[in-house]
Design a protein around this motif. Structure first.
Motif, PDB file in Angstrom:
ATOM      1  N   ALA A 116       0.976  -1.833   0.070  1.00 30.06           N
ATOM      2  CA  ALA A 116      -0.143   0.269  -0.089  1.00 30.06           C
ATOM      3  C   ALA A 116       0.979   1.218   0.190  1.00 30.06           C
ATOM      4  N   GLY A 117       1.815   1.372   0.993  1.00 30.04           N
ATOM      5  CA  GLY A 117       3.026   2.282   0.989  1.00 30.04           C
ATOM      6  C   GLY A 117       3.867   2.391  -0.917  1.00 30.04           C
ATOM      7  N   GLU A 120       1.158   4.303  -3.249  1.00 27.74           N
ATOM      8  CA  GLU A 120       0.480   5.441  -2.367  1.00 27.74           C
ATOM      9  C   GLU A 120       2.323   6.424  -3.370  1.00 27.74           C
ATOM     10  N   ALA A 123       2.035   6.164  -7.080  1.00 28.55           N
ATOM     11  CA  ALA A 123       1.487   7.155  -7.859  1.00 28.55           C
ATOM     12  C   ALA A 123       1.918   8.675  -7.214  1.00 28.55           C
ATOM     13  N   ALA A 124       1.696   8.815  -6.602  1.00 33.98           N
ATOM     14  CA  ALA A 124       1.742  10.161  -6.303  1.00 33.98           C
ATOM     15  C   ALA A 124       3.409  11.405  -7.367  1.00 33.98           C
ATOM     16  N   THR A 138       0.191   6.429 -15.181  1.00 39.31           N
ATOM     17  CA  THR A 138      -0.844   7.074 -13.764  1.00 39.31           C
ATOM     18  C   THR A 138      -0.676   5.430 -13.464  1.00 39.31           C
ATOM     19  N   PRO A 141      -3.398   0.676  -9.176  1.00 42.52           N
ATOM     20  CA  PRO A 141      -3.496  -0.576  -7.933  1.00 42.52           C
ATOM     21  C   PRO A 141      -4.313  -1.831  -8.596  1.00 42.52           C
ATOM     22  N   ARG A 147       1.031  -4.428  -9.820  1.00 44.85           N
ATOM     23  CA  ARG A 147       1.261  -4.565  -8.617  1.00 44.85           C
ATOM     24  C   ARG A 147       2.537  -4.857  -8.313  1.00 44.85           C
TER      25      ARG A 147
END
Length: 215
Positions: A116-117, A120, A123-124, A138, A141, A147
């Motif tokens: 998850a981290g 994120e 993506a950022a 982009t 997820p 993934r």
């Protein structure tokens, strides 16, 4: 970092602009008495005087196993300065030099590798750079193939607690010399030189003494 008083500043807005212009840092750690260095894109977040840099390594990078004290070097624009442009080049026996902007951000490095981290973070990071160049890739997820790629990286946060900003822009020279260098840099073809000239206008020239761009 050796920083004569004339070149040291504590303006965090200036730091913001340096990182915004080039969010690609040199990250230095030490293991077994030897430096370890990576060159990495980062996310930069500042709230007041609290700063965090975030990024990731390839999992195979030895630095991905480091935590604790670390140093991130932010590289601003730089340019050669010829003594031939100084009005006092003969009387003061001027010599060549280099004008530049740089920041050293020291802090505590923490790694993470949860999906998850990492998702994120990727993506950022990608959104920030895709927006900059007008593209639209982009991180998705919900896609297994996206993934799976996360397994090959390790993320980090660097919480900054020591800041050194050095703007070596000729502040120790007479105003006439500084203005002459600004004009010379503006006349060169490269954007790097013009970026140094802009910094000199902002930080080295007294208000009202800067030559007009292109003069």
């Amino acid at each position: 970092m050796y920083t004569p008083r004339a070149f040291a500043i504590d303006d965090l807005d200036a730091l913001d602009r340096l990182v915004d212009a080039d969010a690609f840092v040199t990250l230095v750690t030490v293991a077994d008495g030897a430096p370890c260095v990576s060159h990495l894109p980062v996310l930069y977040r500042r709230e007041g005087d609290r700063i965090r840099l975030s990024g990731h390594w390839a999992r195979a990078n030895p630095q991905a196993r480091h935590e604790g004290r670390a140093l991130a070097i932010v590289h601003g624009p730089h340019a050669y300065v010829s003594p031939g442009v100084y009005p006092d080049k003969e009387t003061a026996a001027r010599v060549p030099t280099w004008n530049y902007a740089v920041a050293h951000l020291g802090g505590r490095l923490r790694t993470f590798d949860d999906e998850a981290g990492l998702g994120e973070l990727v993506a950022a990071l990608s959104q920030a750079q895709e927006t900059r160049i007008g593209r639209d890739w982009t991180f998705e997820p919900e896609r297994d193939d996206h993934r799976r790629q996360l397994r090959g990286i390790v993320g980090f946060h660097l919480d900054v607690d020591a800041i050194e900003i050095k703007l070596k822009l000729g502040q120790n020279h007479p105003v006439a010399n500084i203005a002459a260098v600004v004009a010379d840099l503006d006349a060169r073809p490269g954007p790097r030189e013009r970026a140094v000239a802009a910094l000199m206008r902002e930080h080295a020239l007294p208000s009202g003494s800067a030559p007009m761009q292109g003069d």
